[in-house]
Design a protein around this motif. Structure first.
Motif, PDB file in Angstrom:
ATOM      1  N   GLY A 159      20.357  24.554  81.141  1.00  0.00           N
ATOM      2  CA  GLY A 159      19.910  24.410  79.754  1.00  0.00           C
ATOM      3  C   GLY A 159      18.654  23.565  79.715  1.00  0.00           C
ATOM      4  N   ILE A 160      17.646  24.037  79.028  1.00  0.00           N
ATOM      5  CA  ILE A 160      16.387  23.273  78.971  1.00  0.00           C
ATOM      6  C   ILE A 160      15.959  23.127  77.506  1.00  0.00           C
ATOM      7  CG2 ILE A 160      13.988  23.115  79.738  1.00  0.00           C
ATOM      8  CD1 ILE A 160      14.646  24.777  82.144  1.00  0.00           C
ATOM      9  N   THR A 161      15.602  21.910  77.146  1.00  0.00           N
ATOM     10  CA  THR A 161      15.084  21.637  75.800  1.00  0.00           C
ATOM     11  C   THR A 161      13.654  21.135  75.942  1.00  0.00           C
ATOM     12  OG1 THR A 161      17.264  21.085  74.949  1.00  0.00           O
ATOM     13  CG2 THR A 161      15.390  20.191  73.738  1.00  0.00           C
ATOM     14  N   ARG A 162      12.752  21.771  75.213  1.00  0.00           N
ATOM     15  CA  ARG A 162      11.339  21.340  75.239  1.00  0.00           C
ATOM     16  C   ARG A 162      10.840  21.446  73.795  1.00  0.00           C
ATOM     17  NH1 ARG A 162       7.512  21.004  79.367  1.00  0.00           N
ATOM     18  NH2 ARG A 162       9.112  21.838  80.743  1.00  0.00           N
ATOM     19  N   VAL A 163      10.904  20.350  73.081  1.00  0.00           N
ATOM     20  CA  VAL A 163      10.582  20.371  71.648  1.00  0.00           C
ATOM     21  C   VAL A 163       9.591  19.260  71.329  1.00  0.00           C
ATOM     22  CG1 VAL A 163      12.836  21.353  70.999  1.00  0.00           C
ATOM     23  CG2 VAL A 163      12.562  18.860  71.152  1.00  0.00           C
ATOM     24  N   GLY A 164       8.982  19.376  70.159  1.00  0.00           N
ATOM     25  CA  GLY A 164       8.044  18.337  69.744  1.00  0.00           C
ATOM     26  C   GLY A 164       7.354  18.740  68.455  1.00  0.00           C
ATOM     27  N   PRO A 165       6.391  17.934  68.027  1.00  0.00           N
ATOM     28  CA  PRO A 165       5.651  18.270  66.811  1.00  0.00           C
ATOM     29  C   PRO A 165       4.604  19.347  67.078  1.00  0.00           C
ATOM     30  CG  PRO A 165       4.900  16.180  67.699  1.00  0.00           C
ATOM     31  CD  PRO A 165       5.994  16.657  68.606  1.00  0.00           C
ATOM     32  N   PHE A 166       4.007  19.877  66.017  1.00  0.00           N
ATOM     33  CA  PHE A 166       2.930  20.849  66.196  1.00  0.00           C
ATOM     34  C   PHE A 166       1.795  20.215  66.996  1.00  0.00           C
ATOM     35  CE2 PHE A 166       5.053  23.182  62.923  1.00  0.00           C
ATOM     36  CZ  PHE A 166       4.760  24.491  63.238  1.00  0.00           C
ATOM     37  N   PRO A 167       1.153  21.008  67.893  1.00  0.00           N
ATOM     38  CA  PRO A 167       0.013  20.443  68.627  1.00  0.00           C
ATOM     39  C   PRO A 167      -1.125  20.141  67.652  1.00  0.00           C
ATOM     40  CG  PRO A 167       0.340  22.790  69.165  1.00  0.00           C
ATOM     41  CD  PRO A 167       1.449  22.399  68.246  1.00  0.00           C
ATOM     42  N   PRO A 168      -1.998  19.203  67.991  1.00  0.00           N
ATOM     43  CA  PRO A 168      -3.078  18.818  67.084  1.00  0.00           C
ATOM     44  C   PRO A 168      -3.970  19.996  66.715  1.00  0.00           C
ATOM     45  CG  PRO A 168      -3.081  17.445  69.069  1.00  0.00           C
ATOM     46  CD  PRO A 168      -1.994  18.461  69.232  1.00  0.00           C
ATOM     47  N   ARG A 169      -4.220  20.899  67.676  1.00  0.00           N
ATOM     48  CA  ARG A 169      -5.027  22.092  67.377  1.00  0.00           C
ATOM     49  C   ARG A 169      -4.153  23.286  67.707  1.00  0.00           C
ATOM     50  NH1 ARG A 169      -7.925  22.672  71.387  1.00  0.00           N
ATOM     51  NH2 ARG A 169      -6.936  20.985  72.494  1.00  0.00           N
ATOM     52  N   MET A 170      -3.970  24.155  66.708  1.00  0.00           N
ATOM     53  CA  MET A 170      -3.163  25.337  66.971  1.00  0.00           C
ATOM     54  C   MET A 170      -4.016  26.353  67.720  1.00  0.00           C
ATOM     55  SD  MET A 170      -0.177  24.871  65.881  1.00  0.00           S
ATOM     56  CE  MET A 170       0.392  26.535  66.096  1.00  0.00           C
ATOM     57  N   SER A 171      -3.493  26.854  68.844  1.00  0.00           N
ATOM     58  CA  SER A 171      -4.203  27.945  69.511  1.00  0.00           C
ATOM     59  C   SER A 171      -3.607  29.248  68.982  1.00  0.00           C
ATOM     60  CB  SER A 171      -4.030  27.832  71.027  1.00  0.00           C
ATOM     61  OG  SER A 171      -2.678  28.062  71.348  1.00  0.00           O
ATOM     62  N   ASN A 172      -3.981  30.356  69.595  1.00  0.00           N
ATOM     63  CA  ASN A 172      -3.480  31.628  69.055  1.00  0.00           C
ATOM     64  C   ASN A 172      -2.192  32.075  69.741  1.00  0.00           C
ATOM     65  OD1 ASN A 172      -4.584  32.127  71.454  1.00  0.00           O
ATOM     66  ND2 ASN A 172      -5.837  33.877  70.836  1.00  0.00           N
ATOM     67  N   VAL A 173      -1.493  31.153  70.384  1.00  0.00           N
ATOM     68  CA  VAL A 173      -0.204  31.524  70.967  1.00  0.00           C
ATOM     69  C   VAL A 173       0.903  30.688  70.332  1.00  0.00           C
ATOM     70  CG1 VAL A 173      -1.138  32.274  73.190  1.00  0.00           C
ATOM     71  CG2 VAL A 173      -0.426  29.894  72.893  1.00  0.00           C
ATOM     72  N   GLY A 174       2.133  31.209  70.400  1.00  0.00           N
ATOM     73  CA  GLY A 174       3.266  30.484  69.857  1.00  0.00           C
ATOM     74  C   GLY A 174       3.975  29.666  70.934  1.00  0.00           C
ATOM     75  N   VAL A 175       5.172  29.182  70.590  1.00  0.00           N
ATOM     76  CA  VAL A 175       5.883  28.281  71.512  1.00  0.00           C
ATOM     77  C   VAL A 175       6.328  28.966  72.803  1.00  0.00           C
ATOM     78  CG1 VAL A 175       6.752  26.472  69.973  1.00  0.00           C
ATOM     79  CG2 VAL A 175       8.023  28.619  70.188  1.00  0.00           C
ATOM     80  N   VAL A 176       6.512  30.289  72.772  1.00  0.00           N
ATOM     81  CA  VAL A 176       7.019  30.942  73.987  1.00  0.00           C
ATOM     82  C   VAL A 176       5.966  30.892  75.092  1.00  0.00           C
ATOM     83  CG1 VAL A 176       7.780  33.135  74.972  1.00  0.00           C
ATOM     84  CG2 VAL A 176       8.683  32.371  72.776  1.00  0.00           C
ATOM     85  N   ILE A 177       4.734  31.293  74.755  1.00  0.00           N
ATOM     86  CA  ILE A 177       3.679  31.292  75.781  1.00  0.00           C
ATOM     87  C   ILE A 177       3.198  29.869  76.060  1.00  0.00           C
ATOM     88  CG2 ILE A 177       1.308  32.042  76.267  1.00  0.00           C
ATOM     89  CD1 ILE A 177       3.223  34.367  76.471  1.00  0.00           C
ATOM     90  N   ASP A 178       3.171  29.032  75.019  1.00  0.00           N
ATOM     91  CA  ASP A 178       2.644  27.684  75.228  1.00  0.00           C
ATOM     92  C   ASP A 178       3.652  26.788  75.962  1.00  0.00           C
ATOM     93  OD1 ASP A 178       0.397  25.966  74.796  1.00  0.00           O
ATOM     94  OD2 ASP A 178       1.666  24.794  73.444  1.00  0.00           O
ATOM     95  N   LEU A 179       4.918  26.826  75.537  1.00  0.00           N
ATOM     96  CA  LEU A 179       5.903  25.880  76.080  1.00  0.00           C
ATOM     97  C   LEU A 179       6.952  26.526  76.978  1.00  0.00           C
ATOM     98  CD1 LEU A 179       6.587  23.561  72.976  1.00  0.00           C
ATOM     99  CD2 LEU A 179       4.930  23.251  74.807  1.00  0.00           C
ATOM    100  N   ALA A 180       7.593  27.594  76.469  1.00  0.00           N
ATOM    101  CA  ALA A 180       8.753  28.127  77.208  1.00  0.00           C
ATOM    102  C   ALA A 180       8.376  28.671  78.574  1.00  0.00           C
ATOM    103  CB  ALA A 180       9.445  29.202  76.380  1.00  0.00           C
ATOM    104  N   VAL A 181       7.115  29.073  78.750  1.00  0.00           N
ATOM    105  CA  VAL A 181       6.711  29.625  80.047  1.00  0.00           C
ATOM    106  C   VAL A 181       6.900  28.589  81.168  1.00  0.00           C
ATOM    107  CG1 VAL A 181       4.229  29.094  80.004  1.00  0.00           C
ATOM    108  CG2 VAL A 181       5.013  31.216  81.050  1.00  0.00           C
TER     109      VAL A 181
END
Ligand SMILES: NC(=O)c1ccc[n+]([C@@H]2O[C@H](COP(=O)([O-])OP(=O)(O)OC[C@H]3O[C@@H](n4cnc5c(N)ncnc54)[C@H](O)[C@@H]3O)[C@@H](O)[C@H]2O)c1
Length: 338
Positions: A159-181
């Motif tokens: 089980g893995i948890t990787r959470v946090g606030p919105f990044p300061p600059r939003m890129s054009n990818v969501g949490v799956v490509i940015d974090l879950a990868v």
């Protein structure tokens, strides 16, 4: 200039300082340059960025030269580069470097599409240059301690948890490509097995792309894994738990505390111990591993194939479209930073 030299020159080649450049002077690239500037056996040739303010920031931060274009950097002579430009440029930049026999470390994700990732892998293989992908979390000492603790174990679930606030600059990818990868890579690495089943639940509460993802997986070896990731948590948290037949291992990737429960008895009692965890900066360890692979010609710690495999799973997760979060969530506006 490159380090693929002839057999007779191999020893001299291995001993001389490697000339390394960084492409992209943003958040990651500036850190690559900072670390490379302090590594023994490395000459940091400079950093490339089309934006003058980013070049200035990098030269002030690191004290290295800065170039407007890739060609300008390459004309100085480099053996290897790290590519920390936006992901949509990885393919073009990687192929341009490989065509000049330059070894490359490409930041994660390797590319925006599996086909572009495969092109990079293929080109590097044909040219015989080192290609490593920047899945830096593998070099987090807490992750390394978990990997070691489960190495001889029969893994059952992760089980893995990787959470946090919105990044300061939003890129054009969501949490799956940015974090879950990151965590898809960890699941594949911990289990040494491919992910064969994917059950994603995605939601977009505030951002246009998914900002909540609950992802479930099954590996070919039968391990069940899940990732809980989002940009809706007011503080950063990164944790990993691994259940094996003989142990339960818990790691906090931020505080770097790793604990294992073991010696389970029929009466429900068990023992616990904290595991030793190193202090290395993950990025430094990653760049040392890359340069070692360049020097020796050995397979790098995170291969291009592995980078593509993790990207492919992340993209499969995105095939089920994100739905809006519960309608009540829309009533309370949340501020997206930046
Ligand atoms: N490993 C990790 O934990 C991690 C964390 C964050 C980002 N990343 C990855 O690193 C890469 C960069 O992310 P970032 O957060 O540093 O982004 P960023 O926007 O801060 O930096 C990107 C930089 O690239 C520059 N750039 C644009 N076009 C360029 C070109 N043609 N040549 C050279 N530079 C160019 C931009 O001006 C900018 O300075 C992305 O692929 C991202 O996914 C990895």
């Amino acid at each position: 200039m490159n380090s693929k030299g002839s057999a007779s020159g191999a020893n001299t080649e291995a001993r001389r300082a490697l000339r390394v450049g960084v492409i992209g002077a943003g958040v990651m690239g500036s850190n690559h340059a900072r670390v490379l500037a302090g590594l023994p056996g490395v000459t940091l040739v400079g950093i490339v960025d089309p934006l003058p303010e980013h070049r200035t920031r990098a030269t002030e931060f690191v004290g290295c030269r800065a170039f407007v274009s890739l060609d300008e950097l390459l004309s100085e002579g480099v053996d290897a580069v790290t590519i920390a430009a936006p992901t949509h440029l990885h393919h073009e930049i990687a192929l341009a470097c490989i065509a000049r026999d330059i070894h490359i470390l490409v930041e994660k994700p390797i590319a925006p599409t599996v086909q572009e990732g495969l092109d990079i892998v293929d080109a590097a293989r044909r040219a015989g240059v080192t290609l490593m992908v920047g899945h830096v979390e593998r070099f987090n000492p807490a992750v390394a301690a978990i990997k070691q603790a489960i190495s001889a174990e029969d893994i059952l679930s992760i089980g893995i948890t990787r959470v946090g606030p919105f990044p300061p600059r939003m890129s054009n990818v969501g949490v799956v490509i940015d974090l879950a990868v990151h965590d898809i890579d960890l699941i594949r690495w911990f289990t040494e097995s491919d992910i064969v089943e994917v059950q994603p639940q995605l939601s977009s509460a505030v951002a246009e792309r998914e900002d909540i993802a609950l992802l479930q997986f099954r590996t070919a070896s039968g391990v069940l894994a899940h990732i809980n990731t989002n940009w809706l948590t007011p503080f950063k948290a990164r944790s990993v738990t691994v259940a094996t037949r003989g142990k339960y291992v818990m790691g906090d990737l931020l505080t770097r505390q790793v604990t294992e429960c073991f010696g389970f008895k029929p009466d429900g009692s068990y023992s616990m111990r904290h595991l030793p965890v190193g202090h290395d900066e993950p990025l430094r360890a990653e760049l040392i591993a890359f340069l070692e692979a360049v020097r020796t010609g050995n397979l790098p710690a995170v291969s291009g194939d592995e980078g593509v495999a993790s990207l492919e799973i992340a993209i499969r997760c995105l095939e089920s479209p994100a739905r809006p979060a519960a309608t009540t969530a829309r009533k309370g506006p949340r501020r997206v930073a930046g």
